[in-house]
Design a protein around this motif. Structure first.
Motif, PDB file in Angstrom:
ATOM      1  N   ALA A  92      37.559 -33.114   5.769  1.00 17.31           N
ATOM      2  CA  ALA A  92      37.639 -31.991   6.713  1.00 17.31           C
ATOM      3  C   ALA A  92      36.266 -31.635   7.247  1.00 17.31           C
ATOM      4  CB  ALA A  92      38.259 -30.787   6.026  1.00 17.31           C
ATOM      5  N   ASN A  93      35.303 -31.622   6.327  1.00 19.27           N
ATOM      6  CA  ASN A  93      33.938 -31.225   6.645  1.00 19.27           C
ATOM      7  C   ASN A  93      33.140 -31.606   5.402  1.00 19.27           C
ATOM      8  OD1 ASN A  93      31.504 -29.685   6.700  1.00 19.27           O
ATOM      9  ND2 ASN A  93      32.434 -28.215   8.107  1.00 19.27           N
ATOM     10  N   LEU A  94      31.998 -32.268   5.588  1.00 17.33           N
ATOM     11  CA  LEU A  94      31.226 -32.714   4.424  1.00 17.33           C
ATOM     12  C   LEU A  94      30.858 -31.535   3.520  1.00 17.33           C
ATOM     13  CD1 LEU A  94      30.007 -35.248   3.105  1.00 17.33           C
ATOM     14  CD2 LEU A  94      27.901 -34.818   4.388  1.00 17.33           C
ATOM     15  N   ARG A  95      30.650 -30.371   4.134  1.00 16.87           N
ATOM     16  CA  ARG A  95      30.265 -29.194   3.322  1.00 16.87           C
ATOM     17  C   ARG A  95      31.428 -28.723   2.440  1.00 16.87           C
ATOM     18  NH1 ARG A  95      29.245 -25.592   7.816  1.00 16.87           N
ATOM     19  NH2 ARG A  95      28.763 -23.920   6.380  1.00 16.87           N
ATOM     20  N   ILE A  96      32.653 -28.928   2.909  1.00 15.70           N
ATOM     21  CA  ILE A  96      33.816 -28.576   2.070  1.00 15.70           C
ATOM     22  C   ILE A  96      33.854 -29.521   0.866  1.00 15.70           C
ATOM     23  CG2 ILE A  96      36.363 -28.520   1.980  1.00 15.70           C
ATOM     24  CD1 ILE A  96      36.354 -27.542   4.900  1.00 15.70           C
ATOM     25  N   SER A  97      33.676 -30.825   1.125  1.00 16.21           N
ATOM     26  CA  SER A  97      33.660 -31.805   0.019  1.00 16.21           C
ATOM     27  C   SER A  97      32.546 -31.494  -0.967  1.00 16.21           C
ATOM     28  CB  SER A  97      33.424 -33.221   0.557  1.00 16.21           C
ATOM     29  OG  SER A  97      34.518 -33.640   1.305  1.00 16.21           O
ATOM     30  N   GLN A  98      31.382 -31.110  -0.435  1.00 20.02           N
ATOM     31  CA  GLN A  98      30.246 -30.824  -1.326  1.00 20.02           C
ATOM     32  C   GLN A  98      30.514 -29.587  -2.184  1.00 20.02           C
ATOM     33  OE1 GLN A  98      27.268 -30.793   1.722  1.00 20.02           O
ATOM     34  NE2 GLN A  98      26.682 -32.933   1.376  1.00 20.02           N
ATOM     35  N   ALA A  99      31.225 -28.609  -1.602  1.00 20.76           N
ATOM     36  CA  ALA A  99      31.563 -27.407  -2.386  1.00 20.76           C
ATOM     37  C   ALA A  99      32.536 -27.767  -3.517  1.00 20.76           C
ATOM     38  CB  ALA A  99      32.174 -26.350  -1.467  1.00 20.76           C
ATOM     39  N   VAL A 100      33.502 -28.655  -3.221  1.00 18.63           N
ATOM     40  CA  VAL A 100      34.450 -29.100  -4.255  1.00 18.63           C
ATOM     41  C   VAL A 100      33.684 -29.883  -5.331  1.00 18.63           C
ATOM     42  CG1 VAL A 100      36.431 -30.629  -4.686  1.00 18.63           C
ATOM     43  CG2 VAL A 100      36.444 -29.111  -2.690  1.00 18.63           C
ATOM     44  N   GLN A 101      32.773 -30.749  -4.892  1.00 23.80           N
ATOM     45  CA  GLN A 101      31.958 -31.545  -5.826  1.00 23.80           C
ATOM     46  C   GLN A 101      31.202 -30.627  -6.793  1.00 23.80           C
ATOM     47  OE1 GLN A 101      29.022 -34.075  -3.907  1.00 23.80           O
ATOM     48  NE2 GLN A 101      28.253 -34.839  -5.873  1.00 23.80           N
ATOM     49  N   LYS A 102      30.649 -29.552  -6.240  1.00 27.43           N
ATOM     50  CA  LYS A 102      29.873 -28.620  -7.058  1.00 27.43           C
ATOM     51  C   LYS A 102      30.777 -27.909  -8.079  1.00 27.43           C
ATOM     52  CE  LYS A 102      26.322 -25.238  -6.258  1.00 27.43           C
ATOM     53  NZ  LYS A 102      25.893 -24.201  -5.350  1.00 27.43           N
ATOM     54  N   LYS A 103      31.943 -27.461  -7.614  1.00 30.86           N
ATOM     55  CA  LYS A 103      32.858 -26.742  -8.527  1.00 30.86           C
ATOM     56  C   LYS A 103      33.249 -27.614  -9.725  1.00 30.86           C
ATOM     57  CE  LYS A 103      34.333 -23.144  -5.729  1.00 30.86           C
ATOM     58  NZ  LYS A 103      34.078 -21.770  -5.976  1.00 30.86           N
ATOM     59  N   ASN A 142      40.548 -20.948  13.401  1.00 29.26           N
ATOM     60  CA  ASN A 142      39.612 -19.951  12.881  1.00 29.26           C
ATOM     61  C   ASN A 142      38.804 -20.674  11.798  1.00 29.26           C
ATOM     62  OD1 ASN A 142      38.270 -17.969  11.499  1.00 29.26           O
ATOM     63  ND2 ASN A 142      39.993 -16.542  11.434  1.00 29.26           N
ATOM     64  N   GLY A 143      37.731 -21.321  12.257  1.00 30.91           N
ATOM     65  CA  GLY A 143      36.973 -22.256  11.409  1.00 30.91           C
ATOM     66  C   GLY A 143      36.520 -21.671  10.089  1.00 30.91           C
ATOM     67  N   ARG A 144      35.996 -20.439  10.144  1.00 30.72           N
ATOM     68  CA  ARG A 144      35.444 -19.856   8.907  1.00 30.72           C
ATOM     69  C   ARG A 144      36.520 -19.591   7.873  1.00 30.72           C
ATOM     70  NH1 ARG A 144      30.241 -16.145  10.024  1.00 30.72           N
ATOM     71  NH2 ARG A 144      28.975 -17.889  10.723  1.00 30.72           N
ATOM     72  N   ASN A 145      37.670 -19.074   8.343  1.00 32.17           N
ATOM     73  CA  ASN A 145      38.763 -18.790   7.407  1.00 32.17           C
ATOM     74  C   ASN A 145      39.329 -20.082   6.827  1.00 32.17           C
ATOM     75  OD1 ASN A 145      40.433 -17.097   5.977  1.00 32.17           O
ATOM     76  ND2 ASN A 145      42.009 -17.029   7.563  1.00 32.17           N
ATOM     77  N   VAL A 146      39.450 -21.101   7.686  1.00 32.89           N
ATOM     78  CA  VAL A 146      39.946 -22.391   7.208  1.00 32.89           C
ATOM     79  C   VAL A 146      38.980 -22.945   6.157  1.00 32.89           C
ATOM     80  CG1 VAL A 146      40.463 -24.774   7.865  1.00 32.89           C
ATOM     81  CG2 VAL A 146      41.201 -22.909   9.343  1.00 32.89           C
ATOM     82  N   PHE A 147      37.709 -22.868   6.456  1.00 33.20           N
ATOM     83  CA  PHE A 147      36.679 -23.373   5.540  1.00 33.20           C
ATOM     84  C   PHE A 147      36.786 -22.703   4.166  1.00 33.20           C
ATOM     85  CE2 PHE A 147      32.699 -24.121   3.583  1.00 33.20           C
ATOM     86  CZ  PHE A 147      32.066 -25.166   4.226  1.00 33.20           C
ATOM     87  N   ARG A 148      36.802 -21.373   4.177  1.00 32.82           N
ATOM     88  CA  ARG A 148      36.852 -20.617   2.906  1.00 32.82           C
ATOM     89  C   ARG A 148      38.081 -20.984   2.079  1.00 32.82           C
ATOM     90  NH1 ARG A 148      34.957 -16.127   5.820  1.00 32.82           N
ATOM     91  NH2 ARG A 148      37.093 -15.583   6.384  1.00 32.82           N
ATOM     92  N   ASN A 149      39.247 -20.969   2.755  1.00 34.69           N
ATOM     93  CA  ASN A 149      40.494 -21.271   2.054  1.00 34.69           C
ATOM     94  C   ASN A 149      40.539 -22.715   1.565  1.00 34.69           C
ATOM     95  OD1 ASN A 149      42.816 -19.092   2.050  1.00 34.69           O
ATOM     96  ND2 ASN A 149      41.535 -18.746   3.853  1.00 34.69           N
ATOM     97  N   ALA A 150      39.973 -23.619   2.351  1.00 37.51           N
ATOM     98  CA  ALA A 150      39.983 -25.041   1.968  1.00 37.51           C
ATOM     99  C   ALA A 150      39.277 -25.232   0.628  1.00 37.51           C
ATOM    100  CB  ALA A 150      39.326 -25.891   3.047  1.00 37.51           C
ATOM    101  N   VAL A 151      38.118 -24.611   0.475  1.00 37.72           N
ATOM    102  CA  VAL A 151      37.350 -24.779  -0.772  1.00 37.72           C
ATOM    103  C   VAL A 151      38.133 -24.195  -1.948  1.00 37.72           C
ATOM    104  CG1 VAL A 151      35.221 -24.160  -1.980  1.00 37.72           C
ATOM    105  CG2 VAL A 151      35.144 -24.755   0.464  1.00 37.72           C
ATOM    106  N   VAL A 152      38.661 -22.978  -1.776  1.00 41.72           N
ATOM    107  CA  VAL A 152      39.379 -22.311  -2.871  1.00 41.72           C
ATOM    108  C   VAL A 152      40.642 -23.096  -3.248  1.00 41.72           C
ATOM    109  CG1 VAL A 152      40.672 -20.220  -3.496  1.00 41.72           C
ATOM    110  CG2 VAL A 152      38.496 -20.023  -2.265  1.00 41.72           C
ATOM    111  N   ARG A 153      41.443 -23.444  -2.251  1.00 42.51           N
ATOM    112  CA  ARG A 153      42.743 -24.069  -2.531  1.00 42.51           C
ATOM    113  C   ARG A 153      42.597 -25.494  -3.056  1.00 42.51           C
ATOM    114  NH1 ARG A 153      45.998 -19.915  -3.383  1.00 42.51           N
ATOM    115  NH2 ARG A 153      46.547 -18.766  -1.496  1.00 42.51           N
ATOM    116  N   MET A 154      41.637 -26.245  -2.497  1.00 40.91           N
ATOM    117  CA  MET A 154      41.472 -27.628  -2.997  1.00 40.91           C
ATOM    118  C   MET A 154      41.002 -27.602  -4.453  1.00 40.91           C
ATOM    119  SD  MET A 154      40.708 -29.996   0.355  1.00 40.91           S
ATOM    120  CE  MET A 154      39.091 -30.328   0.231  1.00 40.91           C
TER     121      MET A 154
END
Ligand code: UT7
Length: 331
Positions: free
Chosen positions: A260-271, A222-234
């Motif tokens: 996992a996905n460049l967009r996940i890394s970019q979201a972590v970078q921003k946080k 479930n890509g979207r749920n994995v994506f959302r949780n990945a950003v929050v949990r990381m």
């Protein structure tokens, strides 16, 4: 109590490169879609009959031992992390022990998917800290390309995941290089959100008669749920590591997230308000190699001269389970 340092690193990826353009001839997708949604440009696929999860891991391990200037006889213990073992049992640890011609040392298999590297690192760190072992070989390897469902339903897995291996020699530290801390978490209520459900002990026969026609044979995400949780949990777990070490985000020299996905890394970078040179990404070249992604990225970051003695590094990962974790390192 002792502390643990990363004494050597190595990687191995199969020769075959599959570009987005080539993948688009097999599944209904496009270079534009994959690049925009994931950042991936190409990945490596194993060569059946030549590469296996264990032998790719062994190739990475040989390089890590050479890099650490140790021989197979110096290694006290093997930790092997993968979601794609050669066999359901035995695990890849013993296969690596045999192929490396090692003495009858212990070999432990880790089943924590994308967080497998962090879990393996944490386990190895505890054995070294207590003084039980001096040199541990941590191997992370994945062959995922032979489990892709190339239909529309399965394409989100096929575009993201790739094959590859990375390995580390972990060693009792003699100076101030060390693993500062590791943090691990899980949330089994989401076990079915990223899963390869078959073969299973849910039925009387592990291999069901309709296994080839039942969708359970393919990995599901479930890509979207994995994506959302990945950003929050990381984000959470990096903060947890920093807080436990009484450090702030300003003290981070390099974050190497699970690719996992460049967009996940970019979201972590921003946080964490990290400048571009404080986060390392190489998913463009390999796709998501699950347990192997951080050790492969660490190899590339070192080759590119991005890490120097004394730097503070943070690894973080999130994946199937859900499981997630972090490791804070003084290089
Ligand atoms: O390692 C940890 C485990 N995995 C991850 O961290 C992955 C986390 N998830 C993701 O990276 C993203 O969810 C994906 C890259 C898997 C998917 O991206 P998305 O932005 O969540 O796409 P979506 O599944 O919501 O689909 C958006 C659109 C849909 O079309 P419509 O309904 O908007 O017309 C899909 O049909 O994109 C379409 N689509 C595709 N098109 C071309 C879905 N997959 C593909 C594809 N190629 N591979």
């Amino acid at each position: 109590m002792y502390s643990t340092k990363i004494a050597g690193v190595g990687k191995y990826v199969p020769e075959r490169i599959v570009t987005n353009k080539e993948l688009a001839t097999m599944v209904d997708t496009s270079d534009e879609w994959i690049t925009e949604r994931t950042g991936i440009k190409q990945r490596h696929w194993f060569e059946p009959g030549k590469d296996t999860t264990s032998n790719m891991g062994v190739k990475a391990a040989r390089k890590a031992m050479e890099n650490a200037n140790v021989t197979k006889d110096d290694i006290d213990f093997i930790v092997f992390a993968t979601l794609s073992p050669d066999y359901i049992f035995p695990g890849c640890g013993v296969l690596a022990q045999k192929e490396l011609g090692m003495d009858t040392i212990g070999a432990l298999d880790i089943r924590n998917q994308c967080s497998g590297f962090i879990y393996g690192l944490s386990v190895a760190d505890q054995f070294i800290k207590t003084g039980m072992y001096k040199n541990i070989l941590l191997i992370c390897s994945e062959v995922q390309s032979n489990t892709f469902d190339l239909s529309d339903e399965g394409r989100s897995m096929a575009v993201i995941f790739g094959d590859g291996a990375g390995a580390l020699v972990l060693q009792r530290s003699e100076d101030d290089s060390k693993i500062i801390n590791t943090k691990m978490h899980s949330q089994g209520e989401y076990a079915e959100e990223l899963i390869l459900a078959e073969p299973s002990t849910n039925h009387s026969k592990r291999i069901k008669d309709d296994i080839l026609t039942d969708n359970g044979i393919w990995p599901y995400m479930n890509g979207r749920n994995v994506f959302r949780n990945a950003v929050v949990r990381m984000t959470e777990v990096i903060n947890e590591s920093l807080t436990a070490a009484n450090m702030t985000k300003k003290e981070l020299d390099l974050v190497i997230p699970h690719q996992a996905n460049l967009r996940i890394s970019q979201a972590v970078q921003k946080k964490f308000e990290l400048e571009d040179d404080k986060i390392f990404n190489n998913i463009q070249n390999y796709g998501n190699t699950t347990a192997a992604s951080i050790p492969i990225a660490l190899c590339d970051a070192l080759e590119q001269g991005k890490i120097k003695k004394g730097d503070v590094l943070c690894f973080c990962a999130f994946g199937s389970g859900f499981t997630w974790g972090s490791a804070l390192i003084k290089w």
